[in-house]
Design a protein around this motif. Structure first.
Motif, mmCIF file in Angstrom:
data_model
loop_
_atom_site.group_PDB
_atom_site.id
_atom_site.type_symbol
_atom_site.label_atom_id
_atom_site.label_comp_id
_atom_site.label_asym_id
_atom_site.label_seq_id
_atom_site.Cartn_x
_atom_site.Cartn_y
_atom_site.Cartn_z
ATOM 1 N N GLN A 96 -57.306 -51.857 24.127
ATOM 2 C CA GLN A 96 -58.558 -51.031 24.622
ATOM 3 C C GLN A 96 -58.147 -49.696 24.103
ATOM 4 O O GLN A 96 -56.979 -49.171 24.280
ATOM 5 C CB GLN A 96 -58.708 -51.017 26.026
ATOM 6 N N VAL A 97 -59.078 -48.939 23.268
ATOM 7 C CA VAL A 97 -58.568 -47.839 22.848
ATOM 8 C C VAL A 97 -59.791 -46.758 23.179
ATOM 9 O O VAL A 97 -60.950 -47.154 23.453
ATOM 10 C CB VAL A 97 -58.813 -47.764 20.984
ATOM 11 N N ARG A 98 -59.117 -45.455 23.811
ATOM 12 C CA ARG A 98 -60.286 -44.255 23.996
ATOM 13 C C ARG A 98 -59.865 -43.042 23.300
ATOM 14 O O ARG A 98 -58.692 -42.786 23.166
ATOM 15 C CB ARG A 98 -59.982 -44.382 25.552
ATOM 16 N N HIS A 99 -60.801 -42.440 22.819
ATOM 17 C CA HIS A 99 -60.619 -41.173 22.286
ATOM 18 C C HIS A 99 -61.824 -40.108 22.820
ATOM 19 O O HIS A 99 -63.043 -40.622 22.910
ATOM 20 C CB HIS A 99 -60.792 -41.299 20.704
ATOM 21 N N SER A 100 -61.684 -39.149 23.291
ATOM 22 C CA SER A 100 -62.490 -38.103 23.690
ATOM 23 C C SER A 100 -62.436 -36.774 22.431
ATOM 24 O O SER A 100 -61.482 -36.464 22.034
ATOM 25 C CB SER A 100 -62.168 -37.448 24.973
ATOM 26 N N SER A 101 -63.747 -36.582 22.346
ATOM 27 C CA SER A 101 -63.811 -35.417 21.192
ATOM 28 C C SER A 101 -64.861 -34.522 21.591
ATOM 29 O O SER A 101 -66.034 -35.038 22.152
ATOM 30 C CB SER A 101 -63.752 -35.971 19.793
ATOM 31 N N GLU A 113 -51.583 -51.963 16.570
ATOM 32 C CA GLU A 113 -53.169 -51.799 15.905
ATOM 33 C C GLU A 113 -53.848 -50.993 16.395
ATOM 34 O O GLU A 113 -54.901 -50.272 15.845
ATOM 35 C CB GLU A 113 -53.656 -53.258 16.271
ATOM 36 N N GLY A 114 -53.911 -50.814 17.866
ATOM 37 C CA GLY A 114 -54.859 -49.970 18.540
ATOM 38 C C GLY A 114 -54.536 -48.191 18.101
ATOM 39 O O GLY A 114 -55.552 -47.749 18.133
ATOM 40 N N MET A 115 -53.218 -47.890 17.884
ATOM 41 C CA MET A 115 -52.917 -46.569 17.312
ATOM 42 C C MET A 115 -53.348 -46.340 16.081
ATOM 43 O O MET A 115 -53.954 -45.264 15.555
ATOM 44 C CB MET A 115 -51.389 -46.303 17.535
ATOM 45 N N THR A 116 -53.636 -47.462 15.356
ATOM 46 C CA THR A 116 -54.295 -47.275 13.886
ATOM 47 C C THR A 116 -55.731 -46.910 14.049
ATOM 48 O O THR A 116 -56.166 -46.282 13.190
ATOM 49 C CB THR A 116 -53.950 -48.498 13.122
ATOM 50 N N TRP A 117 -56.212 -47.779 15.013
ATOM 51 C CA TRP A 117 -57.796 -47.270 15.083
ATOM 52 C C TRP A 117 -57.914 -46.180 15.386
ATOM 53 O O TRP A 117 -58.953 -45.162 15.001
ATOM 54 C CB TRP A 117 -58.068 -48.434 16.454
ATOM 55 N N ILE A 118 -57.268 -45.537 16.406
ATOM 56 C CA ILE A 118 -57.285 -44.037 16.726
ATOM 57 C C ILE A 118 -56.874 -43.203 15.618
ATOM 58 O O ILE A 118 -57.792 -42.302 15.387
ATOM 59 C CB ILE A 118 -56.079 -43.742 17.832
ATOM 60 N N GLU A 119 -55.833 -43.400 14.745
ATOM 61 C CA GLU A 119 -55.574 -42.620 13.638
ATOM 62 C C GLU A 119 -56.934 -42.618 12.752
ATOM 63 O O GLU A 119 -57.306 -41.598 12.336
ATOM 64 C CB GLU A 119 -54.505 -43.151 12.982
#
Length: 79
Positions: free
Chosen positions: A31-36, A64-70
């Motif tokens: 599970q990936v989450r990012h606020s912007s 893999e999740g950190m790559t998505w965020i990047e």
């Protein structure tokens, strides 16, 4: 035993949890989450590969999740 992991910094986070697969080995739910300012982004998906140990499944899923965020933060992908 089920392992889980979490990595977070500022406005983003990655959470993973392992699960056994039927024919042996483990994979993770990521599970990936990012606020912007453009809006919040959240995605949950199943790891594509299976691993012989839970440790390997967790570590790969966090990567893999950190790559998505990047990619999301660099605006390389839009989902």
């Amino acid at each position: 035993m089920t392992l889980s992991g979490n990595v977070q910094e500022g406005a983003w986070s990655v959470n993973v949890q392992t699960e056994p697969v039927e024919d042996g080995g483990y994979r993770s739910t990521i599970q990936v989450r990012h606020s912007s300012p453009e809006g919040d982004f959240e995605r949950t998906f199943l790891q594509g590969k299976k691993f012989g140990t839970e440790r390997d499944a967790v570590l790969d899923a966090l990567r893999e999740g950190m790559t998505w965020i990047e990619l999301k933060m660099a605006r390389t992908i839009k989902v």
